[in-house]
Write an enzyme that holds these catalytic residues in place. Structure first.
Site, mmCIF file in Angstrom:
data_model
loop_
_atom_site.group_PDB
_atom_site.id
_atom_site.type_symbol
_atom_site.label_atom_id
_atom_site.label_comp_id
_atom_site.label_asym_id
_atom_site.label_seq_id
_atom_site.Cartn_x
_atom_site.Cartn_y
_atom_site.Cartn_z
ATOM 1 N N THR A 32 13.397 6.347 7.473
ATOM 2 C CA THR A 32 13.976 5.366 8.416
ATOM 3 C C THR A 32 13.600 5.723 9.856
ATOM 4 O O THR A 32 13.395 4.831 10.678
ATOM 5 C CB THR A 32 15.511 5.267 8.296
ATOM 6 O OG1 THR A 32 16.062 6.568 8.445
ATOM 7 C CG2 THR A 32 15.951 4.671 6.977
ATOM 8 N N ARG A 40 19.963 0.447 1.315
ATOM 9 C CA ARG A 40 21.412 0.248 1.233
ATOM 10 C C ARG A 40 22.162 0.355 2.554
ATOM 11 O O ARG A 40 23.335 0.013 2.617
ATOM 12 C CB ARG A 40 22.008 1.236 0.217
ATOM 13 C CG ARG A 40 21.614 0.852 -1.180
ATOM 14 C CD ARG A 40 22.068 1.812 -2.233
ATOM 15 N NE ARG A 40 21.599 1.324 -3.534
ATOM 16 C CZ ARG A 40 20.353 1.411 -3.963
ATOM 17 N NH1 ARG A 40 19.440 2.009 -3.220
ATOM 18 N NH2 ARG A 40 20.001 0.903 -5.117
ATOM 19 N N HIS A 127 8.688 6.727 -7.990
ATOM 20 C CA HIS A 127 8.757 5.263 -7.984
ATOM 21 C C HIS A 127 7.431 4.627 -7.568
ATOM 22 O O HIS A 127 7.402 3.488 -7.125
ATOM 23 C CB HIS A 127 9.901 4.790 -7.081
ATOM 24 C CG HIS A 127 11.253 5.184 -7.598
ATOM 25 N ND1 HIS A 127 12.388 5.169 -6.843
ATOM 26 C CD2 HIS A 127 11.644 5.592 -8.835
ATOM 27 C CE1 HIS A 127 13.424 5.573 -7.576
ATOM 28 N NE2 HIS A 127 12.989 5.843 -8.781
ATOM 29 N N CYS A 160 -5.842 -9.306 -13.491
ATOM 30 C CA CYS A 160 -6.858 -8.248 -13.519
ATOM 31 C C CYS A 160 -8.257 -8.847 -13.710
ATOM 32 O O CYS A 160 -8.436 -9.733 -14.554
ATOM 33 C CB CYS A 160 -6.524 -7.299 -14.670
ATOM 34 S SG CYS A 160 -7.702 -5.982 -14.922
ATOM 35 N N CYS A 163 -9.271 -7.616 -17.583
ATOM 36 C CA CYS A 163 -8.602 -8.039 -18.826
ATOM 37 C C CYS A 163 -7.662 -9.228 -18.629
ATOM 38 O O CYS A 163 -7.013 -9.656 -19.580
ATOM 39 C CB CYS A 163 -7.829 -6.864 -19.431
ATOM 40 S SG CYS A 163 -6.290 -6.498 -18.557
#
Ligand code: NAD
Length: 259
Positions: A32, A40, A127, A160, A163
């Site tokens: 931040t 949050r 993540h 993609c 594929c």
């Protein structure tokens, strides 16, 4: 600095001086101060977007959801591109150069630990990373810059080249499986940590939030550095309610005095 916070900072500095396996776990609060809002806090992303609209199942199921997802991620992408590492990121690099840092385990997707100069292999991203895009079918990886051009060229349902699978920012959406290798590595490193600093995380997003617990169960000294209380404060050896950059600078000042 009040006496109480000075004592806590000195204690963390002493732990670091006395040990060589420091694991740092970071959340959105570490960035931040670089201008990237967390999710949050007041003004954070979930005050403006509804998290239920961005579930992985919805991304898979509907073209409209995918369009919204790319729209949210376009905003996040440009915020991240403008951001520069702050003293908390630089402190992680300094610890590494002192031979103290085992690894950084981060929930962040902003690449700021690497931009600060931390070697890629020292950063475990739980993540994912917003500067990359992957095909959900064949796992081909793309540079975000190239895909962003396609988004802005008006393509709404990105596929993609190889594929025709769905392309998605290489980050973990709610409900999307966690990356197996990174999770295993993070659990192992947390359990083996001697000192574990959880910095700038609300510690409410699972399974990432288990890491401080694995560390504590493995015998580590646990410090939580966060502006607001977390559900694990009562399990920590030290809780410092301060900005991440400010706290890390104070820890380094204290370490210098202890040479
Ligand atoms: P969170 O938004 O749930 O919590 C952030 C915490 O940091 C809050 O408790 C807040 O009080 C604290 N905080 C804010 N500024 C701080 C500062 N300067 N110093 C110390 N503490 C500060 O974030 P989370 O725990 O990381 O979990 C949310 C999810 O959001 C994660 O999955 C993460 O991937 C994602 N996220 C990442 C970024 C990023 O990459 N920079 C930004 C937003 C969200």
């Amino acid at each position: 600095m009040t006496y109480e916070i000075e004592e806590k900072i000195n204690l963390i500095a002493k732990w670091i001086k006395d040990h060589d396996r420091v694991v740092i776990f970071t959340g959105a609060g570490v960035s931040t101060e670089s201008g990237i809002p967390d999710f949050r806090s007041p003004g954070g992303i979930w005050e403006r977007f509804d998290p239920n609209e961005f579930l992985f199942d919805k991304f898979l199921a509907s073209e409209k959801a995918r369009r919204n997802y790319w729209q949210l991620h376009t905003e996040i992408y440009y915020t991240i591109l403008k951001a520069k590492p702050n003293p908390a990121h630089l402190a992680c690099v300094a610890l590494d150069r002192m031979g103290k840092l085992d690894c950084v385990i981060t929930q962040n997707i902003d690449n700021l630990h690497q931009n600060a100069g931390l070697p890629r292999e020292k950063v475990i991203e739980l993540h994912g990373n917003a500067l990359k895009v992957t095909c959900l079918s064949c796992k081909k990886e793309y540079d975000r810059k190239d895909i962003q051009q396609r988004v802005e060229g008006g393509e709404s349902d990105l596929r993609c080249d190889d594929c025709k699978g769905l392309l998605k920012p290489a980050t973990i959406a709610f409900g999307q499986p966690m990356p197996f290798k990174e999770m295993h590595e993070a659990e192992t490193r947390s359990a083996a940590a001697e000192v574990f600093l959880a910095i700038g995380s609300s510690l409410v997003v699972y399974p990432a939030a288990y890491m401080p617990i694995y560390a504590k169960q493995g015998g580590a000294k646990l410090a939580i550095i966060n502006l607001t209380p977390t559900p694990y404060d009562h399990q920590a050896d030290v809780v410092v309610q301060e900005k991440a950059g400010v706290a890390m600078d104070m820890i380094f000042e204290s370490m210098k005095k202890r040479v």
